[in-house]
Design a protein around this motif. Structure first.
Motif, PDB file in Angstrom:
ATOM      1  N   ILE A  68     -38.278  48.632 -23.218  1.00 46.91           N
ATOM      2  CA  ILE A  68     -38.769  47.245 -23.322  1.00 46.91           C
ATOM      3  C   ILE A  68     -37.758  46.349 -22.608  1.00 46.91           C
ATOM      4  N   PRO A  69     -37.900  46.224 -21.286  1.00 39.41           N
ATOM      5  CA  PRO A  69     -36.831  45.593 -20.489  1.00 39.41           C
ATOM      6  C   PRO A  69     -36.468  44.171 -20.918  1.00 39.41           C
ATOM      7  N   TYR A  70     -37.424  43.400 -21.418  1.00 40.08           N
ATOM      8  CA  TYR A  70     -37.103  42.001 -21.728  1.00 40.08           C
ATOM      9  C   TYR A  70     -36.586  41.799 -23.140  1.00 40.08           C
ATOM     10  N   LEU A  71     -36.558  42.862 -23.929  1.00 41.37           N
ATOM     11  CA  LEU A  71     -36.020  42.746 -25.288  1.00 41.37           C
ATOM     12  C   LEU A  71     -34.508  42.519 -25.206  1.00 41.37           C
ATOM     13  N   ASN A  72     -34.032  41.544 -25.967  1.00 38.98           N
ATOM     14  CA  ASN A  72     -32.602  41.260 -25.950  1.00 38.98           C
ATOM     15  C   ASN A  72     -31.859  42.286 -26.796  1.00 38.98           C
ATOM     16  N   VAL A  73     -31.241  43.272 -26.136  1.00 43.79           N
ATOM     17  CA  VAL A  73     -30.505  44.291 -26.873  1.00 43.79           C
ATOM     18  C   VAL A  73     -28.991  44.087 -26.739  1.00 43.79           C
TER      19      VAL A  73
ATOM     20  N   VAL B 119     -46.214  41.734 -19.437  1.00 43.49           N
ATOM     21  CA  VAL B 119     -44.776  41.676 -19.653  1.00 43.49           C
ATOM     22  C   VAL B 119     -44.356  42.582 -20.811  1.00 43.49           C
ATOM     23  N   LEU B 120     -45.317  42.936 -21.665  1.00 42.95           N
ATOM     24  CA  LEU B 120     -44.997  43.714 -22.864  1.00 42.95           C
ATOM     25  C   LEU B 120     -46.121  44.720 -23.083  1.00 42.95           C
ATOM     26  N   ASP B 121     -45.805  46.028 -22.955  1.00 48.40           N
ATOM     27  CA  ASP B 121     -46.882  47.022 -23.015  1.00 48.40           C
ATOM     28  C   ASP B 121     -46.870  47.801 -24.326  1.00 48.40           C
ATOM     29  N   THR B 122     -46.245  47.214 -25.346  1.00 52.23           N
ATOM     30  CA  THR B 122     -46.171  47.902 -26.630  1.00 52.23           C
ATOM     31  C   THR B 122     -46.167  46.838 -27.728  1.00 52.23           C
ATOM     32  N   VAL B 123     -45.963  47.254 -28.969  1.00 55.38           N
ATOM     33  CA  VAL B 123     -45.913  46.299 -30.080  1.00 55.38           C
ATOM     34  C   VAL B 123     -44.500  46.297 -30.644  1.00 55.38           C
ATOM     35  N   VAL B 124     -43.910  45.121 -30.808  1.00 57.85           N
ATOM     36  CA  VAL B 124     -42.553  45.027 -31.338  1.00 57.85           C
ATOM     37  C   VAL B 124     -42.580  44.233 -32.638  1.00 57.85           C
ATOM     38  N   MET B 125     -41.997  44.809 -33.677  1.00 57.75           N
ATOM     39  CA  MET B 125     -41.932  44.138 -34.971  1.00 57.75           C
ATOM     40  C   MET B 125     -40.491  44.141 -35.455  1.00 57.75           C
ATOM     41  N   SER B 126     -40.098  43.045 -36.088  1.00 58.44           N
ATOM     42  CA  SER B 126     -38.780  43.014 -36.708  1.00 58.44           C
ATOM     43  C   SER B 126     -38.899  42.445 -38.111  1.00 58.44           C
ATOM     44  N   GLY B 127     -38.501  43.225 -39.091  1.00 61.99           N
ATOM     45  CA  GLY B 127     -38.516  42.739 -40.458  1.00 61.99           C
ATOM     46  C   GLY B 127     -37.364  41.798 -40.738  1.00 61.99           C
ATOM     47  N   ALA B 128     -36.252  41.987 -40.014  1.00 64.91           N
ATOM     48  CA  ALA B 128     -35.046  41.216 -40.316  1.00 64.91           C
ATOM     49  C   ALA B 128     -35.146  39.781 -39.807  1.00 64.91           C
ATOM     50  N   VAL B 129     -35.507  39.591 -38.541  1.00 59.04           N
ATOM     51  CA  VAL B 129     -35.699  38.215 -38.080  1.00 59.04           C
ATOM     52  C   VAL B 129     -37.121  37.754 -38.387  1.00 59.04           C
ATOM     53  N   HIS B 130     -37.958  38.682 -38.751  1.00 56.23           N
ATOM     54  CA  HIS B 130     -39.324  38.494 -39.245  1.00 56.23           C
ATOM     55  C   HIS B 130     -40.275  37.859 -38.225  1.00 56.23           C
ATOM     56  N   GLY B 131     -40.673  38.680 -37.290  1.00 57.47           N
ATOM     57  CA  GLY B 131     -41.715  38.288 -36.358  1.00 57.47           C
ATOM     58  C   GLY B 131     -42.256  39.551 -35.720  1.00 57.47           C
ATOM     59  N   TYR B 132     -43.434  39.448 -35.132  1.00 60.00           N
ATOM     60  CA  TYR B 132     -43.979  40.589 -34.413  1.00 60.00           C
ATOM     61  C   TYR B 132     -44.805  40.072 -33.257  1.00 60.00           C
ATOM     62  N   VAL B 133     -44.830  40.856 -32.187  1.00 59.52           N
ATOM     63  CA  VAL B 133     -45.481  40.380 -30.967  1.00 59.52           C
ATOM     64  C   VAL B 133     -46.060  41.546 -30.173  1.00 59.52           C
ATOM     65  N   SER B 134     -47.211  41.281 -29.576  1.00 59.63           N
ATOM     66  CA  SER B 134     -47.791  42.204 -28.605  1.00 59.63           C
ATOM     67  C   SER B 134     -48.462  41.331 -27.549  1.00 59.63           C
ATOM     68  N   GLN B 135     -48.967  41.953 -26.492  1.00 59.28           N
ATOM     69  CA  GLN B 135     -49.658  41.163 -25.468  1.00 59.28           C
ATOM     70  C   GLN B 135     -51.100  41.641 -25.371  1.00 59.28           C
ATOM     71  N   SER B 136     -52.025  40.686 -25.428  1.00 60.23           N
ATOM     72  CA  SER B 136     -53.445  41.053 -25.397  1.00 60.23           C
ATOM     73  C   SER B 136     -53.853  41.407 -23.974  1.00 60.23           C
ATOM     74  N   ASP B 137     -55.033  42.012 -23.863  1.00 61.36           N
ATOM     75  CA  ASP B 137     -55.523  42.384 -22.536  1.00 61.36           C
ATOM     76  C   ASP B 137     -55.752  41.152 -21.659  1.00 61.36           C
ATOM     77  N   LYS B 138     -55.956  40.002 -22.290  1.00 61.42           N
ATOM     78  CA  LYS B 138     -56.118  38.760 -21.523  1.00 61.42           C
ATOM     79  C   LYS B 138     -54.781  38.215 -21.054  1.00 61.42           C
ATOM     80  N   GLY B 139     -53.679  38.758 -21.568  1.00 62.71           N
ATOM     81  CA  GLY B 139     -52.355  38.316 -21.150  1.00 62.71           C
ATOM     82  C   GLY B 139     -51.668  37.404 -22.146  1.00 62.71           C
ATOM     83  N   GLU B 140     -52.369  37.050 -23.238  1.00 63.34           N
ATOM     84  CA  GLU B 140     -51.746  36.171 -24.231  1.00 63.34           C
ATOM     85  C   GLU B 140     -50.743  36.961 -25.058  1.00 63.34           C
TER      86      GLU B 140
END
Ligand SMILES: Cc1cc2nc3c(=O)[nH]c(=O)nc-3n(C[C@H](O)[C@H](O)[C@H](O)COP(=O)(O)OP(=O)(O)OC[C@H]3O[C@@H](n4cnc5c(N)ncnc54)[C@H](O)[C@@H]3O)c2cc1C
Ligand SMILES: [Zn+2]
Lengths: 109, 416
Positions: B157-162, B270-291
């Motif tokens: 996930i290249p844009y994830l801040n690691v 920009v994001l081809d998977t689903v990312v979830m974080s319980g600690a900072v508490h958010g989750y994000v994916s990208q729809s086929d429309k790009g949202e």
């Protein structure tokens, strides 16, 4: 954001408070005498009404005291704040629709 | 039912798409049915479908007060996974995952199930210990799960801040490769069409306003379109479970809360998977429309208003920008809320009730979309046989008095 009236401190933003769930649930005086079903009812079962709800809030980033709020769970409009026990200042502090109103009620579903 | 296929696309194209038929009928309610399902969300429609398909009970009505899928089914962030910690929950969600894997074929409807993987991030040594424990528990239950290192994450996930200088550095993640997302509306429509084809009446604009109960047995419902009789009624109304329970003189260990979600303006992939974080508490994916499809936690207070408060939105945005600083200039396009039915142990209730013939399926809370097919499958079994299937037996109302809770709060990272 809800504007909640603490009976001690007056109207403050929702972020100063933490929510304590349904009010008026008395801890059973003699838990050992309860059946499992009665104990479950005390621990887990809630009225969860659609409409007026009497609930507890704690002014956690303020005076840290508990009090009650009567709020509608559909419009989120706050009717009033009240004391959970007799004797505190402003017992039954009436927030009224002006000070207790919720900015969110403007929004559509 | 006219089957959909490449050939039907072509044939309809040649007739200028003038001959498509409605996907389900719009019948008048009958006086009585062999079974009634209250609530036309994904779970209710799936229940009706499996009642007809698996149990031969097709004289069934689904009663929906608005339009099908207009509740949480059409409002959720569509994350599908089965990597729950406790065996009882894992087996139930895994049953659902198996059904997802064949669902488009089974329904002859493309639910756009996309197994793009779901990452649950860890931000502390304790998070990582919990992740390892959950991954091992998943594997023992035959569910795919892997522990992923920060280095691997950074590549995947290249844009994830690691970066180790982040405010809450990412230390690793669990990955379920079979997890992903599906198209929520298509799930409702696909189940509705397939159930309708088997004889189920889908009745929209029909609100249940009361229950007929005689001698401890349910005999029918009152609705805005008149009384309808049945001695077998399943209630699957998510956030409104308590309202329906009250009509039957029952209480439930459930509270209803607002849960909000948002989508951004459409952007390039920009994001081809689903990312979830319980600690900072958010989750994000990208729809086929790009949202970007973004969600977070519930508003703490009880609410039936299908909207929540601004601080929760702000918190979700902080979490996402913490993880993906590149998203900080993306504009949010839409925001909405659903009413989620939260049980004390964050697990569902799929159960008989003290009223004979009356069944409840609720408590899926913030995470029931993934369970849509499985929930319908076990609930249909329960309604057909008058007894729970072994997969939903642990999820009865009795667990609250026996003490056998299935404590998934926290255990499964974020509960979605
Ligand atoms: C913002 C948000 C994000 C979410 N994200 C996820 C996620 O990423 N992954 C996941 O797995 N889950 C997620 N969920 C949870 C998931 O959406 C729900 O658990 C699931 O969709 C519930 O499905 P359902 O069919 O039981 O309920 P619903 O789709 O809500 O259906 C219930 C239906 O009952 C109807 N009804 C109510 N009262 C009556 C009445 N009196 N008479 C007739 N009909 C009635 C309603 O109109 C509604 O259509 C999310 C939920 C929300 C709100
Ligand atoms: Zn105060």
């Amino acid at each position: 954001m809800l504007l909640i009236t603490c009976p001690w401190c007056g109207p403050r933003a929702e972020t100063e408070f933490s929510y304590g769930g349904e009010a008026d649930i008395a801890r059973p005086l003699d838990p050992d005498a309860l059946s499992d079903a009665e104990w479950a009812d005390y621990l887990f079962y809630r009225g969860n009404p659609r409409g007026p709800h009497r609930e507890k809030w704690n002014h956690v980033h303020g005076c840290r005291r508990w009090f009650g709020v009567e709020r509608d769970t559909v419009s989120y409009r706050i009717a009033r704040s009240f004391m959970l026990s007799a004797g505190g200042p402003g017992a039954d502090a009436d927030a009224g629709p002006e000070s207790g109103g919720d900015a969110n009620t403007e929004q559509e579903d | 039912m006219k089957r959909y296929s490449a050939f039907s696309l072509l044939r309809n194209a040649l007739s200028h798409n003038r001959n498509w038929r409605p996907a389900w009928r719009n019948p008048e309610p009958k006086k009585s049915y062999d079974a009634i399902v209250v609530g036309g969300g994904g779970h209710g429609l799936a229940t009706a479908y499996y009642l007809a398909k698996e149990h031969g009970i097709s004289n069934v009505a689904v009663l929906e007060k608005g339009w099908i899928g207009g509740g949480n089914t059409g409002r959720n962030t569509t994350i599908v996974r089965s990597n729950y910690l406790w065996t009882e929950a894992a087996l139930l969600y895994e049953k659902s995952m198996k059904l997802w894997e064949g669902l488009s074929q089974d329904l002859n409807y493309n639910v756009m199930f996309s197994q793009r993987g779901v990452y649950n991030l860890g931000h502390s040594p304790q998070d990582m210990r919990d992740i390892e424990r959950r991954v091992n528990a998943n594997r023992l239950n035959g569910i795919d799960a892997e522990v992923i290192s920060v280095a691997e994450l950074g590549k995947a996930i290249p844009y994830l801040n690691v970066s180790s200088s982040a405010r809450y550095p990412v230390l690793g993640a669990s990955l379920q490769r079979r997890g992903g997302v599906a198209r929520h509306d298509a799930v409702a429509w696909g189940f509705a069409r397939a159930a309708d084809a088997l004889g189920v009446d889908i009745i929209e604009q029909c609100e249940v306003t009361g229950m007929e109960i005689r001698g401890g047995k349910v005999t029918g419902v009152r609705t805005t379109r008149g009384p309808i009789a049945s001695d077998r009624i399943g209630v699957v109304v998510a956030g409104h479970a308590g309202v329906l329970a009250k009509m039957a003189g029952l209480r439930l260990p459930i509270e209803s809360h607002p849960l909000q979600a948002f989508v951004s303006e459409p952007i390039k992939p920009v994001l081809d998977t689903v990312v979830m974080s319980g600690a900072v508490h958010g989750y994000v994916s990208q729809s086929d429309k790009g949202e970007l499809v973004i969600g977070s936690g519930i508003d703490a207070y009880n609410g039936y208003g299908q909207r929540g408060s601004f601080p929760v939105i702000e918190h979700a945005m902080q979490a996402i920008i913490e993880l993906f600083p590149i998203f900080s200039r993306v504009r949010m396009l839409r925001l909405w809320g659903g009413i989620v039915d939260v049980a004390p142990d964050a697990c569902p209730i799929v159960s008989k009730t003290p009223v004979e013939g009356l069944y409840f399926n609720c408590g899926w809370g913030t995470g029931g979309f993934k369970a849509t097919p499985g929930s319908g499958w076990v609930f249909a079994h329960t309604m057909a046989h008058g007894e729970a299937h072994e997969l939903n037996a642990p999820f009865s109302l009795e667990r609250f008095s026996s003490g056998a809770l299935v404590y998934e709060h926290g255990a499964a990272a974020v509960a979605h």
